[in-house]
Design an enzyme around this catalytic site. Structure first.
Site, PDB file in Angstrom:
ATOM      1  N   HIS A 268       0.811  -1.238   0.130  1.00  0.00           N
ATOM      2  CA  HIS A 268      -0.078   0.281   0.089  1.00  0.00           C
ATOM      3  C   HIS A 268       1.181   1.256   0.098  1.00  0.00           C
ATOM      4  CE1 HIS A 268      -3.566   2.378   1.042  1.00  0.00           C
ATOM      5  NE2 HIS A 268      -2.878   3.259   1.683  1.00  0.00           N
ATOM      6  N   GLU A 269       1.869   1.292   0.874  1.00  0.00           N
ATOM      7  CA  GLU A 269       2.510   2.532   1.192  1.00  0.00           C
ATOM      8  C   GLU A 269       3.494   2.642   0.019  1.00  0.00           C
ATOM      9  OE1 GLU A 269       1.383   4.644   2.924  1.00  0.00           O
ATOM     10  OE2 GLU A 269       0.328   3.295   4.420  1.00  0.00           O
ATOM     11  N   HIS A 272       1.723   4.397  -2.868  1.00  0.00           N
ATOM     12  CA  HIS A 272       1.936   5.980  -2.728  1.00  0.00           C
ATOM     13  C   HIS A 272       3.426   6.381  -3.136  1.00  0.00           C
ATOM     14  CE1 HIS A 272      -1.711   6.721  -0.667  1.00  0.00           C
ATOM     15  NE2 HIS A 272      -1.596   5.851   0.617  1.00  0.00           N
ATOM     16  N   GLU A 298      -4.755   7.976  -3.037  1.00  0.00           N
ATOM     17  CA  GLU A 298      -5.162   6.720  -2.410  1.00  0.00           C
ATOM     18  C   GLU A 298      -5.449   5.633  -3.517  1.00  0.00           C
ATOM     19  OE1 GLU A 298      -4.885   6.289   0.763  1.00  0.00           O
ATOM     20  OE2 GLU A 298      -5.730   4.430   0.988  1.00  0.00           O
TER      21      GLU A 298
END
Ligand code: ZN
Length: 504
Positions: A268-269, A272, A298
């Site tokens: 997830h990160e 980003h 997001e």
């Protein structure tokens, strides 16, 4: 130099100075959350407060106002280069917004929300909403006062949304969320009724954190994350931090008794981070060298985490490496079992622990409550009760305590109204991007199966990342997908993925 060239140079130097404040503040925040000594926290927070105050002064100074006015002049603006034009627009938007709030009210709000966040921690620990209630009432009242200062279009909430997701309105969200809610509630009910359950306990055995770290690094490398322009660290609540264009850091969390946490936080990160590492270097030293909105940001993390990272194809390639690191722990867990376990859907109470399908329902509840608070249709005192009602209606579960209900998120005590919808919009956008990717690279999931993620990353870099803030969220969606924002693709993706998994 001509007069205009001089003005542009002066403006760009000023922006660069503001970026340097941002860089210092970001680095200090990152440090606070990744192992700064406890005893230093208070002085560090004060130092951040000082720099943030100076940055706010720079962002609202009469000197900046004069520069913006001169550069916005009809005789000047059309001749500016594209990047300076966009920077003028972006800085002006912030400038005008900030100048509309009297400085003493802004300070009062900062003090109030700092205090309220501490009270929120106590209230949550005691599971007692009444402790937070007076603070929340004041925060809502002040937010309402600010909305009057800023002005608004159709709905009072629109101006709050605009801070996080420029161009998105209540009218649009009501439409998108309405459709998504109907379909999701029906799908979740069908999943529950199917009676199919997967045993997730094998993923909660002991998994050595050092080996988890190795696997997290491997995943980031495979995604194409540039370790020479970033690093991976550990924290309590994972986040990504873009210190500057060539220093984009990822944090994750290694739970010894849950192997899923680090894997999906890292992906997830990492999603980003790929966004920030992919922004055009032409935008360095301007406020455009950032993701364009919370929702688009997001969409990048969710795209990698859910659409790639929770896919069967992804694990067909990567599971062997996880098994190599944890041969004993996962000896009796087949690829099929693992894939089902990381796609387990079940209505639950806590947003940040929610699965891919039910997650958006948690967001919609918060959106509806915020909208009603801001419109004056709901009193703070009635929040806990309405929260429970909505949970029952959308998810079929109801919290026994306020800690597991209305007190679970920090956002409201921080005054962050209008933020939550970005999380669900991220999923909506991500599904639209996924359809566009499938149009441009029809075999992209076959590539994932072979462990080849470069073409996907290059596509995201080219279509989305490089623009930074040059394009607004709506413009990016339109340009990449040829459509406006809509939930059709997310609904279709959920059905395509979860109906077979649950034999529906
Ligand atoms: Zn995120």
């Amino acid at each position: 130099m001509t007069d205009v060239a001089e003005r542009v140079a002066e403006f760009r130097t000023y922006l660069k100075r503001m970026q340097h404040y941002h860089e210092a503040i970001s680095l200090m925040h990152w440090d606070l959350r990744t192992g700064a000594p406890r005893k230093g926290v208070e002085l560090r927070s004060e130092a951040i407060g000082t720099l943030a105050g100076e940055l706010f002064e720079l962002a609202t100074s009469p000197q900046l106002g004069e520069m913006l006015e001169a550069l916005s002049d009809d005789s000047v603006f059309p001749a500016l280069d594209r990047i300076t034009q966009a920077a003028v627009r972006e800085v002006r938007r912030e400038y005008e917004r900030n100048r509309k709030i009297p400085a003493d009210r802004h300070r009062a709000f900062v003090v109030l929300t700092a205090k309220a966040q501490t009270v929120w921690e106590e209230a949550k620990a005691a599971s007692d909403f009444s402790l937070l209630r007076p603070y929340l009432e004041e925060i809502v009242a002040m937010t309402s006062e600010f909305i009057d200062c800023w002005g608004y279009g159709e709905h009072r909430y629109d101006t709050l949304l605009d801070m996080y997701e420029p161009g998105v309105t209540v009218r649009l969200l009501d439409d998108i969320f309405g459709r998504l809610r109907e379909d999701t509630v029906a799908l979740v009910q069908a999943i529950v009724a199917s009676g199919r359950r997967v045993d997730t306990t094998p993923l909660q055995r002991y998994f050595d954190p050092a080996r988890q770290r190795q696997f997290s690094r491997l995943l980031l490398e495979r995604m194409g994350y540039d370790f020479e322009a970033g690093r991976l660290d550990e924290t309590a609540h994972p986040f990504e931090s873009a210190i500057n264009r060539y220093d984009v850091r990822v944090t994750t969390k290694f739970l010894p008794h849950d192997v899923r946490s680090a894997i999906f936080s890292t992906i997830h990160e990492g999603g980003h981070a790929l966004y920030e590492q992919g922004i055009s270097p032409d935008l360095i030293d301007t406020p455009l060298c950032n993701g364009t909105s919370y929702g688009i940001h997001e969409s990048q993390s969710r795209f990698w985490e859910n659409f790639i990272g929770r896919s069967r194809e992804f694990w067909e390639f990567n599971y062997a490496d996880l098994l190599r690191l944890f041969p004993a722990e996962l000896a009796d867990v087949s690829l099929d079992h693992f894939h089902r376990a990381v796609n387990h859907v079940e209505p639950s109470l806590i947003r940040i622990e929610a699965d891919e399908v039910t997650y958006n329902l948690h967001i919609m509840i918060r959106y509806e409550l915020e909208k009603a608070l801001v419109a004056g249709d709901l009193k703070v005192a009635d929040l806990p009760g309405v929260w429970r009602e909505k949970m029952r209606e959308y998810l079929g579960v109801e919290p026994a305590t306020d800690a597991e209900g209305v007190l679970q998120d920090v956002h409201w005590s921080g005054g962050d109204f209008g933020y939550f919808p970005s999380y669900a919009l991220g999923n909506v956008y991500a599904a639209q991007f996924r359809s566009a990717l499938a149009r441009d690279i029809p075999d992209f999931m076959e590539q994932v199966r072979r462990g080849e993620l470069q073409a996907i990353k290059a596509w995201l870099n080219d279509r989305i990342h490089r623009h930074g803030k040059l394009l607004k969220p709506k413009e990016i969606i339109r340009q990449v997908t040829g459509e406006d924002v809509n939930a059709v693709h997310l609904v279709a993706y959920f059905r395509e993925k979860f109906e077979p998994l649950y034999g529906l």
